[in-house]
Motif scaffolding. Structure first.
Motif, PDB file in Angstrom:
ATOM      1  N   PHE A 112       0.830  -1.212   0.000  1.00 14.72           N
ATOM      2  CA  PHE A 112       0.000   0.000   0.000  1.00 14.72           C
ATOM      3  C   PHE A 112       0.866   1.265   0.000  1.00 14.72           C
ATOM      4  O   PHE A 112       0.575   2.237  -0.687  1.00 14.72           O
ATOM      5  N   SER A 113       1.939   1.231   0.814  1.00  9.68           N
ATOM      6  CA  SER A 113       2.823   2.396   0.913  1.00  9.68           C
ATOM      7  C   SER A 113       3.486   2.695  -0.432  1.00  9.68           C
ATOM      8  O   SER A 113       3.566   3.844  -0.864  1.00  9.68           O
ATOM      9  N   ILE A 114       3.973   1.623  -1.106  1.00 11.01           N
ATOM     10  CA  ILE A 114       4.618   1.804  -2.415  1.00 11.01           C
ATOM     11  C   ILE A 114       3.611   2.341  -3.431  1.00 11.01           C
ATOM     12  O   ILE A 114       3.911   3.252  -4.221  1.00 11.01           O
ATOM     13  N   LEU A 115       2.376   1.781  -3.412  1.00  9.38           N
ATOM     14  CA  LEU A 115       1.338   2.255  -4.321  1.00  9.38           C
ATOM     15  C   LEU A 115       1.003   3.717  -4.049  1.00  9.38           C
ATOM     16  O   LEU A 115       0.834   4.516  -4.973  1.00  9.38           O
ATOM     17  N   PHE A 116       0.943   4.060  -2.751  1.00  9.91           N
ATOM     18  CA  PHE A 116       0.625   5.442  -2.357  1.00  9.91           C
ATOM     19  C   PHE A 116       1.692   6.408  -2.877  1.00  9.91           C
ATOM     20  O   PHE A 116       1.381   7.454  -3.442  1.00  9.91           O
ATOM     21  N   TYR A 117       2.978   6.007  -2.704  1.00  9.94           N
ATOM     22  CA  TYR A 117       4.071   6.856  -3.203  1.00  9.94           C
ATOM     23  C   TYR A 117       4.008   6.973  -4.732  1.00  9.94           C
ATOM     24  O   TYR A 117       4.255   8.037  -5.298  1.00  9.94           O
ATOM     25  N   GLY A 118       3.696   5.869  -5.388  1.00  5.34           N
ATOM     26  CA  GLY A 118       3.583   5.880  -6.848  1.00  5.34           C
ATOM     27  C   GLY A 118       2.497   6.812  -7.331  1.00  5.34           C
ATOM     28  O   GLY A 118       2.686   7.565  -8.292  1.00  5.34           O
ATOM     29  N   LEU A 119       1.338   6.771  -6.651  1.00  3.81           N
ATOM     30  CA  LEU A 119       0.235   7.658  -7.025  1.00  3.81           C
ATOM     31  C   LEU A 119       0.585   9.120  -6.753  1.00  3.81           C
ATOM     32  O   LEU A 119       0.214  10.011  -7.526  1.00  3.81           O
ATOM     33  N   LEU A 120       1.315   9.364  -5.656  1.00  2.00           N
ATOM     34  CA  LEU A 120       1.747  10.736  -5.348  1.00  2.00           C
ATOM     35  C   LEU A 120       2.687  11.269  -6.436  1.00  2.00           C
ATOM     36  O   LEU A 120       2.570  12.412  -6.858  1.00  2.00           O
ATOM     37  N   ILE A 121       3.621  10.408  -6.876  1.00  2.00           N
ATOM     38  CA  ILE A 121       4.556  10.816  -7.937  1.00  2.00           C
ATOM     39  C   ILE A 121       3.795  11.127  -9.223  1.00  2.00           C
ATOM     40  O   ILE A 121       4.071  12.119  -9.919  1.00  2.00           O
ATOM     41  N   LEU A 122       2.781  10.300  -9.540  1.00  2.00           N
ATOM     42  CA  LEU A 122       1.951  10.539 -10.724  1.00  2.00           C
ATOM     43  C   LEU A 122       1.185  11.856 -10.602  1.00  2.00           C
ATOM     44  O   LEU A 122       1.110  12.648 -11.554  1.00  2.00           O
ATOM     45  N   ALA A 123       0.630  12.104  -9.398  1.00  2.00           N
ATOM     46  CA  ALA A 123      -0.115  13.351  -9.161  1.00  2.00           C
ATOM     47  C   ALA A 123       0.799  14.571  -9.314  1.00  2.00           C
ATOM     48  O   ALA A 123       0.414  15.587  -9.899  1.00  2.00           O
ATOM     49  N   MET A 124       2.045  14.458  -8.777  1.00  2.00           N
ATOM     50  CA  MET A 124       3.009  15.558  -8.891  1.00  2.00           C
ATOM     51  C   MET A 124       3.345  15.843 -10.364  1.00  2.00           C
ATOM     52  O   MET A 124       3.452  16.985 -10.785  1.00  2.00           O
TER      53      MET A 124
END
Length: 593
Positions: A71-83
């Motif tokens: 979940f943490s890795i997915l969350f970071y991935g989604l944050l990078i995409l949002a940025m």
């Protein structure tokens, strides 16, 4: 940057575009930097979690730990995409402000140059060729736009990214940051050396382009002569020679430009090597984590494009400076034809030349010597003389294309210099010796200077110029487009249309500068008879080398080498048995033949 300071007034005018563009640049770069930190957190999380994950190998807690990790890795991935999406959105806004600003400035600068060109005296256009004038308002302005648009945009991006990235890097590890930034001074020196060469070669290219533009413009303007003398092949050869010069100079500039990107990539690659080497030592001492090294590598690569753009931006700025310098040269030229009192009044039409001497400022040719003339309002004067006697110079002085070198010209007893230029010219009708018509309809050419003129007045002017019958035979009649410089009309038709354009304005002073040279004797008589009615109660100056054009004049002056050699009425000059009678008899014999 001294030459480019001329653009500061436009940057101030569109300051909000610049302010918002800078703001959006900062925000977009912030969203560009945050992903590097998220990558660091992700890598450190992976390293730490893997150790704990294998510690609980085979236990139920290991499965729960995996879910949290995933979940943490997915969350970071989604944050990078949002940025990334947010950065892209603000980059769009950056271009919508800074690039739009550059287009506004380009538009304003072109208008400033064009309007300035129109204020300059005729001598300026005699000294500079059309191709050079066009190159400065098109090619040079386009290069200047690259400075106020992309160059400023990339420059702001570079400064913002450097400040943000370097401050982050120093806050993480100052020693590693120092090593990473070591190649930058070398890069600065290299850019300085290369751009010194670039600005010199850019100026040479612009001069070559001006010559090329002039050659092409003259070739197509004189295409009839070119074809008549079968010089197409020779013209193509000359164009190739001139084009080769431009090509060689462009290739020389390209060779210098090509040094930038390999040089920058080499220095950026060296920075990456230093990050891995020095960063590895810092990891061994426990001062950094592998995530920090990855973050630094991302920061270095973030700086790659701005540093590459630094070379491009500097190059474009230098080219823009060279182009703006050329533009400033012409903008610095000021007209000496200024009104002393800006007098605006309706004139009666009395004209007086008092001891006028005129020397062309560009060539030094003496056109008139101690010339005197007095024409009462409503009178017609004919100025006769051979080629080069100074006849057309009188027309140029009367329309104030030039000011006399000595003496004074008066209209209704008031010096011509005291009148508003636009006011006095609006009350004059001028038919030049060299007819110039615009690529417009016949109707619009007659209306030139008075767009609101009713069609009935246009038709009457055309009838007076004995052109009406020709026009109604055209398929589109008055809506016929006459092509560039009136190329679709015969020489006589062009002259008659030029006459119609002048008399349609109902001027107070009518100046006919050898305007019947391309028409036959019969057409000349028809036009002269029509003009007799038009010239009533109107001051008219008829300039010609034909004696027949002087029949309607109240007084006649014969010029020779800028001096009046005879003056009087037609009968008086015939009785004097001088130059006028000799000219009259020669032309009479020619007509009989």
């Amino acid at each position: 940057m001294k030459a480019l300071s001329h653009l500061n007034k436009y940057l101030l005018k569109y300051k909000w575009y610049l302010i918002w563009g800078t703001t959006f640049t900062v925000i977009s770069n912030l969203f560009g930097i945050i992903p590097a930190q998220l990558v660091r957190y992700s890598l450190d999380l992976v390293k730490e979690t893997l150790d704990i994950y294998f510690l609980y190998n085979g236990s139920r807690l290991q499965s729960n730990l995996y879910d949290v990790f995933a979940f943490s890795i997915l969350f970071y991935g989604l944050l990078i995409l949002a940025m990334a999406l947010l950065k892209g959105f603000f980059l769009f806004l950056v271009r919508q402000t800074l690039i739009v600003m550059s287009r506004h400035i380009e538009y304003d600068l072109k208008n400033e140059i064009y309007l300035h060109y129109q204020t300059l005296p005729l001598s300026f256009f005699r000294q500079h060729n059309t191709g050079d004038l066009m190159a400065r308002i098109s090619e040079d302005v386009s290069k200047v736009r690259m400075y106020v648009g992309p160059s400023i945009m990339y420059g702001l991006n570079l400064i913002t990214l450097f400040v943000l990235v370097i401050s982050y890097m120093v806050s993480i590890n100052a020693r590693l940051s120092l090593y990473v930034l070591l190649p930058l001074p070398v890069l600065s020196v290299a850019i300085y050396v290369v751009n010194t060469i670039i600005i010199k070669r850019s100026e040479e290219i612009q001069r070559s382009l001006s010559r090329l533009s002039t050659f092409v413009q003259e070739a197509f303007s004189g295409i009839r002569v070119l074809k008549a003398f079968v010089r197409e092949e020779n013209s193509a050869t000359n164009f190739t020679v001139e084009s080769d010069v431009y090509k060689q100079k462009s290739l020389q500039l390209t060779r210098v430009d090509s040094l930038f990107f390999p040089l920058i990539m080499l220095l950026v690659g060296f920075s990456n090597v230093l990050v891995v080497y020095v960063g590895g030592q810092e990891i061994l001492t426990g001062r950094l984590t592998p995530g920090n090294i990855m973050e630094f590598i991302l920061y270095v690569n973030m700086l790659t494009w701005p540093v590459m753009a630094l070379g491009w931006t500097t190059s474009q700025t230098q080219r823009a400076a060279a182009s703006q310098q050329r533009i400033n040269e012409f903008l610095a030229v000021k007209t000496d034809l200024v009104s002393e009192k800006s007098l605006e009044r309706e004139i009666a039409g009395e004209v007086e030349f008092r001891n006028v001497r005129f020397v062309y400022p560009d060539s030094g040719i003496v056109a008139l010597k101690n010339f005197n003339l007095n024409v009462k309002a409503g009178e017609t004067v004919a100025i006769l003389g051979t080629t080069g006697s100074g006849k057309s110079s009188l027309a140029n002085l009367l329309t104030r294309m030039y000011d006399p070198t000595d003496g004074v010209i008066l209209i209704d007893g008031i010096p011509l210099k005291e009148y508003s230029l636009t006011s006095i010219r609006r009350q004059m009708g001028y038919v030049p010796q060299e007819v110039f018509l615009f690529s417009e309809t016949i109707s619009n050419n007659v209306k030139f200077g008075m767009p609101e003129m009713p069609q009935e007045k246009v038709e009457q002017a055309v009838k007076d110029a004995d052109l009406y019958q020709n026009i109604i035979e055209f398929p589109e009649k008055f809506d016929t487009r006459i092509g560039e410089r009136g190329v679709t009309l015969s020489g006589g038709q062009k002259q008659r249309l030029s006459i119609a354009r002048a008399i349609a304005r109902d001027p107070k002073i009518l100046i006919l500068d050898d305007c019947l040279s391309a028409v036959d004797t019969n057409t000349e008589n028809i036009i002269l008879n029509n003009l007799h009615r038009i010239m009533e109660n109107r001051t008219s100056v008829v300039i010609s080398h034909r004696v027949s054009s002087a029949k309607l004049a109240d007084k006649i002056l014969v010029l020779d080498e800028g001096e009046v050699v005879e003056h009087g009425t037609h009968e008086e000059l015939l009785a004097a048995n001088g130059v006028y009678r000799e000219l009259y008899e020669k032309q009479l014999q020619a007509e009989e033949v």
